[in-house]
Scaffold this motif. Structure first.
Motif, mmCIF file in Angstrom:
data_model
loop_
_atom_site.group_PDB
_atom_site.id
_atom_site.type_symbol
_atom_site.label_atom_id
_atom_site.label_comp_id
_atom_site.label_asym_id
_atom_site.label_seq_id
_atom_site.Cartn_x
_atom_site.Cartn_y
_atom_site.Cartn_z
ATOM 1 N N ARG A 77 20.622 -49.647 -12.029
ATOM 2 C CA ARG A 77 21.437 -50.709 -12.650
ATOM 3 C C ARG A 77 22.466 -50.106 -13.608
ATOM 4 N NH1 ARG A 77 16.515 -53.479 -12.713
ATOM 5 N NH2 ARG A 77 16.032 -52.817 -14.835
ATOM 6 N N LEU A 78 22.037 -49.105 -14.390
ATOM 7 C CA LEU A 78 22.968 -48.483 -15.337
ATOM 8 C C LEU A 78 24.093 -47.775 -14.607
ATOM 9 C CD1 LEU A 78 20.370 -47.164 -17.921
ATOM 10 C CD2 LEU A 78 22.132 -48.903 -18.338
ATOM 11 N N ARG A 79 23.759 -47.141 -13.504
ATOM 12 C CA ARG A 79 24.799 -46.470 -12.729
ATOM 13 C C ARG A 79 25.829 -47.466 -12.220
ATOM 14 N NH1 ARG A 79 21.335 -42.303 -10.334
ATOM 15 N NH2 ARG A 79 21.804 -40.392 -11.486
ATOM 16 N N PHE A 81 26.472 -50.376 -13.441
ATOM 17 C CA PHE A 81 27.205 -50.881 -14.612
ATOM 18 C C PHE A 81 28.316 -49.902 -14.987
ATOM 19 C CE2 PHE A 81 27.644 -51.214 -19.294
ATOM 20 C CZ PHE A 81 28.013 -52.542 -19.400
ATOM 21 N N GLY A 82 27.989 -48.620 -15.022
ATOM 22 C CA GLY A 82 28.982 -47.593 -15.338
ATOM 23 C C GLY A 82 30.101 -47.546 -14.320
ATOM 24 N N GLU A 83 29.719 -47.639 -13.060
ATOM 25 C CA GLU A 83 30.741 -47.588 -12.016
ATOM 26 C C GLU A 83 31.679 -48.787 -12.096
ATOM 27 O OE1 GLU A 83 28.313 -46.878 -8.597
ATOM 28 O OE2 GLU A 83 28.008 -44.817 -9.292
ATOM 29 N N LEU A 85 32.444 -50.354 -14.891
ATOM 30 C CA LEU A 85 33.344 -50.064 -16.016
ATOM 31 C C LEU A 85 34.467 -49.130 -15.571
ATOM 32 C CD1 LEU A 85 31.008 -49.466 -19.107
ATOM 33 C CD2 LEU A 85 32.688 -51.286 -18.834
ATOM 34 N N ALA A 86 34.099 -48.127 -14.821
ATOM 35 C CA ALA A 86 35.100 -47.150 -14.372
ATOM 36 C C ALA A 86 36.112 -47.780 -13.417
ATOM 37 C CB ALA A 86 34.408 -45.962 -13.701
ATOM 38 N N ALA A 87 35.687 -48.824 -12.719
ATOM 39 C CA ALA A 87 36.582 -49.429 -11.727
ATOM 40 C C ALA A 87 37.448 -50.528 -12.325
ATOM 41 C CB ALA A 87 35.763 -49.986 -10.567
ATOM 42 N N THR A 88 36.865 -51.353 -13.200
ATOM 43 C CA THR A 88 37.613 -52.527 -13.665
ATOM 44 C C THR A 88 37.619 -52.697 -15.172
ATOM 45 O OG1 THR A 88 35.682 -53.964 -13.542
ATOM 46 C CG2 THR A 88 37.011 -53.782 -11.544
ATOM 47 N N GLY A 89 36.967 -51.800 -15.922
ATOM 48 C CA GLY A 89 36.876 -51.980 -17.355
ATOM 49 C C GLY A 89 35.805 -52.989 -17.690
ATOM 50 N N PRO A 90 35.659 -53.334 -18.974
ATOM 51 C CA PRO A 90 34.551 -54.193 -19.392
ATOM 52 C C PRO A 90 34.659 -55.641 -18.904
ATOM 53 C CG PRO A 90 35.866 -53.511 -21.274
ATOM 54 C CD PRO A 90 36.451 -52.841 -20.081
ATOM 55 N N GLN B 13 39.780 -45.849 -17.640
ATOM 56 C CA GLN B 13 38.849 -45.902 -16.508
ATOM 57 C C GLN B 13 38.688 -44.532 -15.857
ATOM 58 O OE1 GLN B 13 40.514 -49.183 -14.286
ATOM 59 N NE2 GLN B 13 40.065 -50.554 -16.000
ATOM 60 N N PHE B 16 36.692 -42.333 -18.196
ATOM 61 C CA PHE B 16 35.300 -42.783 -18.191
ATOM 62 C C PHE B 16 34.576 -42.253 -16.950
ATOM 63 C CE2 PHE B 16 31.850 -45.765 -17.455
ATOM 64 C CZ PHE B 16 31.330 -45.958 -18.719
ATOM 65 N N LEU B 21 30.360 -41.086 -16.425
ATOM 66 C CA LEU B 21 29.483 -41.373 -15.280
ATOM 67 C C LEU B 21 28.495 -40.239 -14.970
ATOM 68 C CD1 LEU B 21 31.667 -43.333 -12.656
ATOM 69 C CD2 LEU B 21 30.148 -44.204 -14.458
ATOM 70 N N ILE B 24 25.108 -40.376 -17.134
ATOM 71 C CA ILE B 24 24.291 -41.587 -17.288
ATOM 72 C C ILE B 24 22.795 -41.284 -17.198
ATOM 73 C CG2 ILE B 24 23.675 -43.801 -16.205
ATOM 74 C CD1 ILE B 24 26.623 -44.286 -15.746
ATOM 75 N N LEU B 49 27.363 -47.171 -23.134
ATOM 76 C CA LEU B 49 28.431 -47.072 -22.134
ATOM 77 C C LEU B 49 29.630 -47.922 -22.537
ATOM 78 C CD1 LEU B 49 26.338 -47.126 -18.813
ATOM 79 C CD2 LEU B 49 27.426 -45.159 -19.908
ATOM 80 N N TYR B 53 33.251 -46.474 -23.385
ATOM 81 C CA TYR B 53 34.448 -46.936 -22.688
ATOM 82 C C TYR B 53 35.570 -47.213 -23.687
ATOM 83 C CZ TYR B 53 37.626 -49.453 -19.687
ATOM 84 O OH TYR B 53 38.729 -49.836 -19.008
#
Ligand SMILES: [Zn+2]
Lengths: 96, 190
Positions: A77-79, A81-83, A85-90, B13, B16, B21, B24, B49, B53
């Motif tokens: 789930r954390l991964r 969530f991180g991905e 964030l990396a794709a679309t921001g918060p 992004q 980040f 990544l 994590i 996280l 960010y």
């Protein structure tokens, strides 16, 4: 002469032992500089006492390392969530 | 959203993805070591996280793990400020994690070696559980979670020498227990 040099050699080895012994754990952890790595490795070639000591610590570190938490649902789930964030921001994309 | 803001988002992004990544899993393991419950660990990493960010654009790109551990530490302190101002030092926050050992995939040992290995692991487990909290924590962070001395020092906000002396003393205690059980050479000093 050979008795003298034997004794001198043993003294030198004992001094090396006192120098190397306290560094064995940091050596095992890869936390010593190159010069120390060489010095410890050279000592380990003839010193059985330090060799056994290092083997004991290596076995302990190995046993502890196996206790590492396995990947589980929370990590997945954390991964993601991180991905996200990396794709679309918060926040989700504005035009979604 | 105007164009420069969109570009800033893209930079954040990308940074980040590059710096955060890959860390994590380590963050989660460390969180498990410093929180009382797995659910707390997950929340802690999620908050970390989000903070990372927001801060990643100001991050200079060096020592990403240490940077993230600092954020994690501050996040944990903030999360518990009211209840437990010094959680990282709180014995209740310590874990007894005896479960969750992964399958051991070294060459298959024979039955006798297997028994010795199990006894060895059991003594190590007991010795770890018997350590003073601060010593056990350093062992968890370095030997189980895989942090360097410097990274553990950053997380705990103590000098690196303190991490080293706690860790070495802790392992020596474990070694002494093994020696008492006849599973390691006996040795005085050090
Ligand atoms: Zn020696």
């Amino acid at each position: 002469m050979s008795a003298m040099s034997d004794r001198a050699r043993r003294m030198r080895e004992m001094r090396e032992c006192m120098h190397v012994g306290p560094k064995l754990q940091a050596y095992l952890d890869g936390e010593v500089d190159d010069a120390t790595v060489e010095r410890v490795a050279a000592h380990l070639e003839y010193c059985r006492k330090c060799g056994l000591e290092l083997a004991a610590y290596r076995a302990i570190k190995h046993a502890l390392g196996q206790r590492q938490q396995p990947a589980d649902d929370a990590l997945a789930r954390l991964r993601s969530f991180g991905e996200q964030l990396a794709a679309t921001g918060p926040e989700p994309p504005a035009d979604a | 959203m105007d164009q420069s803001a969109a570009a800033a988002d893209e930079r954040a992004q990308a940074a980040f993805a590059r710096y955060v990544l890959p860390e994590i899993e380590v963050l989660y393991r460390v969180a498990l070591s410093i929180t009382a419950q797995p659910a707390d660990a997950e929340d802690l990493v999620q908050d970390t996280l989000l903070r990372a960010y927001r801060a990643v654009e100001r991050f200079d790109g060096t020592h990403a793990r240490a940077w993230l551990l600092t954020i994690l530490r501050n996040t944990e302190i903030n999360r518990h400020r009211r209840r437990r101002p010094d959680l990282l030092d709180d014995p209740d926050a310590q874990l007894e994690r005896h479960e969750g050992r992964g399958p051991f995939s070294a060459p298959a040992p024979g039955p006798e070696e297997l028994v010795v290995e199990q006894v060895f692991d059991k003594v190590v487990d007991e010795a770890l559980a018997a350590l003073p909290v601060k010593h056990r924590q350093v062992v968890q962070l370095v030997d189980i979670d895989g942090l360097t001395y410097a990274e553990a020092a950053t997380l705990l906000e103590v000098p690196e020498g303190t991490v080293m002396s706690r860790l070495h003393r802790a392992r020596k205690r474990i070694r002494d227990r093994l020696a008492a059980a006849g599973l390691a050479p006996t040795r005085s000093g050090r």
